[in-house]
Motif scaffolding. Structure first.
Motif, short mmCIF file in Angstrom:
data_model
loop_
_atom_site.label_atom_id
_atom_site.label_comp_id
_atom_site.label_asym_id
_atom_site.label_seq_id
_atom_site.Cartn_x
_atom_site.Cartn_y
_atom_site.Cartn_z
N ILE A 56 1.11 -0.79 0.02
CA ILE A 56 0.24 -0.09 0.10
C ILE A 56 0.50 0.88 0.06
CG2 ILE A 56 -1.62 1.47 1.51
CD1 ILE A 56 -2.80 -1.19 2.02
N GLY A 57 1.73 1.32 1.16
CA GLY A 57 2.95 2.53 0.86
C GLY A 57 2.93 2.86 -0.66
N PHE A 58 3.76 1.63 -1.18
CA PHE A 58 4.64 1.35 -2.39
C PHE A 58 3.37 2.21 -3.46
CE2 PHE A 58 5.73 0.16 -6.71
CZ PHE A 58 7.14 0.13 -6.76
N ILE A 59 1.77 1.59 -3.57
CA ILE A 59 1.62 2.56 -4.44
C ILE A 59 1.17 3.85 -4.37
CG2 ILE A 59 -0.37 1.81 -5.43
CD1 ILE A 59 -0.35 -0.74 -5.13
N ILE A 60 0.74 3.88 -2.93
CA ILE A 60 0.91 5.63 -2.45
C ILE A 60 2.40 6.45 -2.73
CG2 ILE A 60 0.38 7.56 -1.08
CD1 ILE A 60 -1.53 5.41 0.98
N CYS A 61 3.17 5.98 -2.93
CA CYS A 61 4.40 6.18 -3.08
C CYS A 61 3.95 6.83 -4.74
CB CYS A 61 6.17 6.06 -2.73
SG CYS A 61 5.76 6.25 -0.86
N LEU A 62 4.02 6.00 -5.60
CA LEU A 62 4.11 5.64 -6.83
C LEU A 62 3.25 6.75 -7.20
CD1 LEU A 62 4.12 2.16 -8.31
CD2 LEU A 62 6.25 3.71 -8.25
N MET A 63 1.93 7.05 -6.97
CA MET A 63 1.04 7.51 -7.42
C MET A 63 1.20 9.49 -6.51
SD MET A 63 -2.73 6.56 -4.96
CE MET A 63 -3.40 7.20 -5.40
N ILE A 64 2.35 9.37 -6.11
CA ILE A 64 3.15 10.57 -5.38
C ILE A 64 4.19 11.46 -6.81
CG2 ILE A 64 3.87 11.98 -4.34
CD1 ILE A 64 2.58 10.74 -1.85
N GLY A 65 4.90 10.28 -7.02
CA GLY A 65 5.71 10.02 -7.75
C GLY A 65 5.27 10.52 -9.61
N VAL A 66 4.17 10.09 -9.88
CA VAL A 66 3.62 10.01 -11.38
C VAL A 66 3.05 11.61 -10.78
CG1 VAL A 66 1.64 9.60 -12.77
CG2 VAL A 66 2.92 7.91 -11.70
N ARG A 81 12.87 16.88 -8.76
CA ARG A 81 11.50 15.99 -8.74
C ARG A 81 11.97 14.69 -8.40
NH1 ARG A 81 10.70 14.82 -13.85
NH2 ARG A 81 12.16 12.93 -13.72
N LEU A 82 13.33 14.41 -8.66
CA LEU A 82 13.91 13.13 -7.56
C LEU A 82 14.31 13.41 -5.85
CD1 LEU A 82 17.03 11.99 -10.13
CD2 LEU A 82 14.74 10.73 -9.13
N LEU A 83 14.55 15.11 -5.42
CA LEU A 83 15.14 15.44 -4.08
C LEU A 83 13.43 15.58 -3.21
CD1 LEU A 83 17.02 19.27 -4.42
CD2 LEU A 83 17.32 16.13 -3.52
N PHE A 89 9.02 10.60 -0.36
CA PHE A 89 8.74 8.81 -0.05
C PHE A 89 9.71 8.20 1.51
CE2 PHE A 89 9.52 8.56 -4.97
CZ PHE A 89 7.82 8.14 -4.68
N LEU A 90 10.13 9.46 2.38
CA LEU A 90 11.28 9.27 4.02
C LEU A 90 10.16 9.29 4.36
CD1 LEU A 90 14.66 10.02 2.71
CD2 LEU A 90 13.76 7.60 3.32
N ILE A 91 9.27 10.37 4.40
CA ILE A 91 8.24 10.60 5.14
C ILE A 91 7.31 9.73 5.51
CG2 ILE A 91 6.51 12.44 5.76
CD1 ILE A 91 8.91 13.62 6.64
N MET A 92 6.49 9.16 3.89
CA MET A 92 5.96 8.22 3.64
C MET A 92 5.96 6.72 4.07
SD MET A 92 2.74 9.84 2.95
CE MET A 92 2.40 8.05 2.24
N THR A 93 7.48 6.19 4.46
CA THR A 93 7.56 5.53 5.41
C THR A 93 7.61 5.64 6.77
OG1 THR A 93 9.82 4.93 3.29
CG2 THR A 93 10.67 4.01 4.80
N ILE A 94 8.47 6.30 7.42
CA ILE A 94 7.63 6.34 8.41
C ILE A 94 6.57 6.34 9.08
CG2 ILE A 94 8.44 8.13 11.13
CD1 ILE A 94 10.78 9.34 9.29
N THR A 126 14.95 0.80 6.58
CA THR A 126 14.18 0.77 5.03
C THR A 126 14.19 2.60 4.07
OG1 THR A 126 12.36 0.00 6.47
CG2 THR A 126 11.58 0.79 4.20
N GLY A 127 14.64 3.26 4.81
CA GLY A 127 14.86 4.52 4.16
C GLY A 127 15.39 4.06 3.34
N ILE A 128 17.02 3.43 3.42
CA ILE A 128 18.00 2.98 2.56
C ILE A 128 17.15 2.19 1.02
CG2 ILE A 128 20.24 1.43 1.90
CD1 ILE A 128 21.12 2.06 4.63
N TYR A 129 16.51 1.10 1.25
CA TYR A 129 15.79 0.93 0.53
C TYR A 129 14.57 1.82 -0.57
CZ TYR A 129 15.05 -3.82 2.04
OH TYR A 129 15.78 -5.25 1.76
N VAL A 130 13.93 2.84 0.32
CA VAL A 130 13.91 3.67 -0.38
C VAL A 130 14.27 4.07 -1.44
CG1 VAL A 130 11.84 5.45 0.12
CG2 VAL A 130 11.19 3.88 1.35
#
Length: 352
Positions: A56-66, A81-83, A89-94, A126-130
């Motif tokens: 679910i977190g991954f999908i929401i981050c994708l929506m934000i990325g798009v 955009r990358l920054l 994404f780090l905020i969403m991870t927490i 997880t932050g490193i993953y992100v």
């Protein structure tokens, strides 16, 4: 029913499938320790919960990325955009780690109590993953764009080659050569100056076709000069049965269009219509707000079923779509055909 993820790149689902396993195992090992592997009921439930949380977190981050990619377009926007993506994404991870940690605490079955140290390590790992996943999906998206551009360039090159081939075929078919050589022979006997002029215009036609072989765009001025030579040859063949009028703005001469565009439209007109001295085919090349407008009166002639008279126009429409230009518009009425051709902005690389 097919599950469609928000699409940042074509490989988003593969990235999710690849990382959901390591994330689930590492998080549950940190939270539940040896119980995660020794108790199958704990293993099953914890795996489902953690995998669902990550997905679910991954999908929401994708929506934000798009959304961010639409907001910051092109090469100039990639850094910002990358920054922003990494920060969000780090905020969403927490947030999703907090949901997972407190969820485990709220489910009595796990017998888990929130631990600050475990949460801190989970955030770091997880932050490193992100960060890695963010650069991965951006890299795959850019590779996909590059590959699509290469494919479109290849298609455009193929369409240009096909267009040049069609143009050459219209000039070198036996019927055309017979009439041209016959006209040239007559001119040599009666008017050597006119014969020399005819031969000169014929060489200009071929020279233009060869010179624009590798060009995707040419200037309108160059295309009109070519049409002048092309019309001269047709005039010797059809006489007063074919009339071409050109009325364009001087400011448009530096604008661009695909090579042989006008030749394709002119050829299409005289291929489909009767041309006689008392019923001339009138082709007018003019201008309106959308670009060039090529009009011809309709005097249909009998065409056999095996003649694909619209193939040249279809080819031209495809080339315009590959160049991401506004579409060619063809308006047919009982007495007139109107073809509207958009013009490109001037380019230094266009053939002059």
């Amino acid at each position: 029913m097919k599950w469609n993820l928000p699409r940042y790149s074509a490989k988003d689902h593969l990235i999710l499938s690849f990382f959901v396993g390591p994330f689930t195992i590492s998080i549950n090992s940190l939270l539940l320790g040896s119980r995660y592997f020794s108790d199958w009921s704990v293993f099953f439930l914890a795996t489902v919960v953690a995998a669902a949380d990550f997905s679910i977190g991954f999908i929401i981050c994708l929506m934000i990325g798009v959304w961010l990619r639409r907001l910051f377009k092109g090469e100039e926007g990639i850094g910002v955009r990358l920054l922003l993506m990494i920060f969000v994404f780090l905020i969403m991870t927490i947030v999703f780690l907090l949901i997972l940690f407190y969820g485990y605490e709220w489910i009595p079955f796990f017998h888990y109590q929130f631990d600050d140290l475990s949460f801190a390590w989970a955030c770091i790992g997880t932050g490193i993953y992100v960060v890695f996943i963010t650069f991965l999906i951006e890299g795959l998206a850019r590779y996909e764009i590059w590959k699509n551009k290469m494919k479109e360039n290849e298609q455009l090159s193929r369409m240009n080659r096909q267009s040049r081939l069609q143009g050459l075929k219209s000039q070198v078919n036996p019927h055309f050569l017979f009439n041209s050589l016959n006209s040239l022979s007559s001119l040599i006997d009666t008017d050597e100056d006119s014969a020399e002029k005819f031969l000169d215009e014929m060489s200009k036609v071929y020279r233009y076709m060869l010179r624009t072989e590798e060009e995707s765009l040419v200037s309108l001025a160059a295309e009109l000069n070519f049409i002048g030579s092309y019309y001269y040859l047709l005039k010797e063949r059809y006489g007063d049965g074919l009339l071409v009028e050109i009325d364009v703005l001087p400011a448009d001469l530096d604008k661009c269009l695909p090579p042989l565009t006008l030749q394709t439209i002119v050829e299409n007109a005289f291929t489909q219509n009767v041309m006689m001295k008392d019923q001339p085919l009138m082709i007018r090349i003019g201008r309106d707000q959308e670009g060039l407008v090529i009009r011809n009166n309709v005097q249909p002639k009998t065409i056999t079923e095996d003649q694909d008279v619209e193939s040249g126009i279809d080819n031209l429409v495809t080339r315009y779509s590959l160049l991401h230009q506004a579409q060619i518009r063809i308006l047919d009425s009982r007495n007139e055909r109107e073809v509207k051709v958009p013009l490109f902005k001037p380019q230094k690389s266009a053939a002059l």
